[in-house]
Design a protein around this motif. Sequence first.
Motif, short mmCIF file in Angstrom:
data_model
loop_
_atom_site.label_atom_id
_atom_site.label_comp_id
_atom_site.label_asym_id
_atom_site.label_seq_id
_atom_site.Cartn_x
_atom_site.Cartn_y
_atom_site.Cartn_z
N LEU A 7 -5.96 12.88 -4.01
CA LEU A 7 -4.56 12.80 -4.44
C LEU A 7 -4.32 11.52 -5.23
N ALA A 8 -4.89 10.41 -4.75
CA ALA A 8 -4.74 9.14 -5.47
C ALA A 8 -5.39 9.22 -6.85
N ALA A 9 -6.55 9.88 -6.93
CA ALA A 9 -7.24 9.99 -8.21
C ALA A 9 -6.42 10.85 -9.19
N VAL A 10 -5.87 11.95 -8.70
CA VAL A 10 -5.05 12.81 -9.56
C VAL A 10 -3.82 12.05 -10.04
N GLY A 11 -3.17 11.32 -9.12
CA GLY A 11 -2.00 10.56 -9.50
C GLY A 11 -2.31 9.48 -10.50
N ALA A 12 -3.41 8.75 -10.29
CA ALA A 12 -3.79 7.68 -11.22
C ALA A 12 -4.13 8.25 -12.60
N PHE A 13 -4.86 9.37 -12.61
CA PHE A 13 -5.21 9.99 -13.90
C PHE A 13 -3.96 10.48 -14.62
N ALA A 14 -3.06 11.14 -13.87
CA ALA A 14 -1.83 11.65 -14.48
C ALA A 14 -0.99 10.52 -15.04
N LEU A 15 -0.90 9.42 -14.31
CA LEU A 15 -0.11 8.28 -14.77
C LEU A 15 -0.73 7.66 -16.02
N ALA A 16 -2.05 7.54 -16.05
CA ALA A 16 -2.72 6.98 -17.21
C ALA A 16 -2.53 7.86 -18.44
N VAL A 17 -2.68 9.18 -18.26
CA VAL A 17 -2.49 10.11 -19.39
C VAL A 17 -1.06 10.07 -19.88
N MET B 139 0.83 -1.21 0.00
CA MET B 139 0.00 0.00 0.00
C MET B 139 0.86 1.26 0.00
N ALA B 140 1.95 1.22 0.80
CA ALA B 140 2.83 2.39 0.85
C ALA B 140 3.49 2.63 -0.50
N ALA B 141 3.88 1.56 -1.20
CA ALA B 141 4.51 1.71 -2.51
C ALA B 141 3.54 2.30 -3.52
N LEU B 142 2.27 1.84 -3.48
CA LEU B 142 1.26 2.38 -4.40
C LEU B 142 1.00 3.85 -4.10
N ALA B 143 0.89 4.18 -2.82
CA ALA B 143 0.68 5.58 -2.45
C ALA B 143 1.85 6.44 -2.93
N PHE B 144 3.06 5.92 -2.77
CA PHE B 144 4.25 6.65 -3.20
C PHE B 144 4.23 6.89 -4.70
N LEU B 145 3.89 5.86 -5.48
CA LEU B 145 3.83 6.00 -6.94
C LEU B 145 2.80 7.03 -7.36
N LEU B 146 1.63 6.98 -6.77
CA LEU B 146 0.57 7.92 -7.15
C LEU B 146 0.92 9.34 -6.73
N GLU B 147 1.55 9.48 -5.56
CA GLU B 147 1.97 10.81 -5.11
C GLU B 147 3.02 11.39 -6.04
N CYS B 148 3.97 10.57 -6.47
CA CYS B 148 5.00 11.05 -7.41
C CYS B 148 4.39 11.44 -8.75
N ALA B 149 3.44 10.63 -9.24
CA ALA B 149 2.78 10.94 -10.51
C ALA B 149 2.00 12.25 -10.41
N ALA B 150 1.28 12.42 -9.30
CA ALA B 150 0.53 13.67 -9.11
C ALA B 150 1.47 14.86 -9.01
N THR B 151 2.57 14.69 -8.28
CA THR B 151 3.54 15.78 -8.13
C THR B 151 4.12 16.18 -9.48
N ALA B 152 4.54 15.20 -10.27
CA ALA B 152 5.12 15.49 -11.58
C ALA B 152 4.11 16.20 -12.48
N ALA B 153 2.86 15.73 -12.47
CA ALA B 153 1.84 16.34 -13.31
C ALA B 153 1.55 17.77 -12.89
N LEU B 154 1.42 18.00 -11.58
CA LEU B 154 1.11 19.34 -11.10
C LEU B 154 2.24 20.32 -11.39
N ILE B 155 3.48 19.89 -11.19
CA ILE B 155 4.61 20.77 -11.48
C ILE B 155 4.69 21.06 -12.97
N GLY B 156 4.51 20.02 -13.79
CA GLY B 156 4.55 20.22 -15.24
C GLY B 156 3.48 21.19 -15.71
N MET B 157 2.26 21.07 -15.16
CA MET B 157 1.18 21.98 -15.53
C MET B 157 1.50 23.40 -15.08
#
Length: 328
Positions: free
Chosen positions: A103-113, A1-19
């Motif tokens: 946060l998980a939803a944003v990360g999952a969406f960013a990773l999928a896109v 669970m911690a690894a999944l949370a970490f992945l989604l948080e990183c994806a959300a962070t990258a997407a938000l910074i890029g935007m």
Amino acid sequence: MAALAFLLECAATAALIGMAVSLLVWPALLALRGRGLRRVPALRADLAFVLGTLPALVSMAMVAAAVAPPLAAAVGLAADHCLGHGHHVHLCFLHSTHVRPLLAAVGAFALAVFLFRAGGVVLRVLRMRERLSALESLGTPRPGRFPIVAVPGAPQLCHAAGFVRGRILLSASLEESLTPTELRSALAHEEAHLRRRDPLLGLLLGVAGLFAAPLFARACAAVYQTAAEEACDAEAAAAMGDGGLVAGALVKVAALQRRVSHVAGEAPAFGALALERRVRLLLDEEARASTAHALRVAGAVALAAGLFAFAHTAFLHHAVETALHLLF
């Protein structure tokens, strides 16, 4: 669970910074479309490339800095930083944290896109390589600084290819349709593309665009492509000694290419892109030939971002966690 949370948080962070970076530098991109840099298309292309890669460079640097402390703790190079601040989101795979739904939803969406867009880039590159390989297998190479591959058949093609090994694909039908002067003009233009490394820069810009807002990435690619064509026109005009000769060749090739489909895809090819504007620049002799510095400037920006991130990993890690806590 911690690894999944970490992945989604990183994806959300990258997407938000890029935007965020895309929005911040968008006005500068709009300025490139004006008349201020009309006479120096090579500089305009360089700036478009740097702006287009900036969201990716900043995003990767920030995420790398943010994940450095937990990675260092995992391999025993640093103390566990999470024990000292339990008041906000943890960007860490060592500790199981409550995954905030938004946060998980944003990360999952960013990773999928990201994966969807990356698949599109890979597919376009593979298709282009397949088309070019098929043409080259039928052609006959001619030696030179930039080898020319003479391709038999109907496609009206004069095309710079190669991310590393530069060469020019020239169809026999086009060669027969042009006068010797027109042919030299077209080849001078394609040689300029290879000196500038436009095929490679176009690929890098496409990859970097995965980290930026989609509309911003497409706008950067469009500005870069048009500016690169104008820069190569200017170099060809300097080589031929007369912009009118290059303009004439450009108009003739564009007219011939309208009769057939565009074989080369999105890669640099002598043809009809922004034809009216380019012909006007050539006839008025407004555009000046100049050296491209896009790779060097982007490399300097990447180095600066990397050094800053490395020197401030603890601060950036805490800043990212605090921002995620406030946003989500």
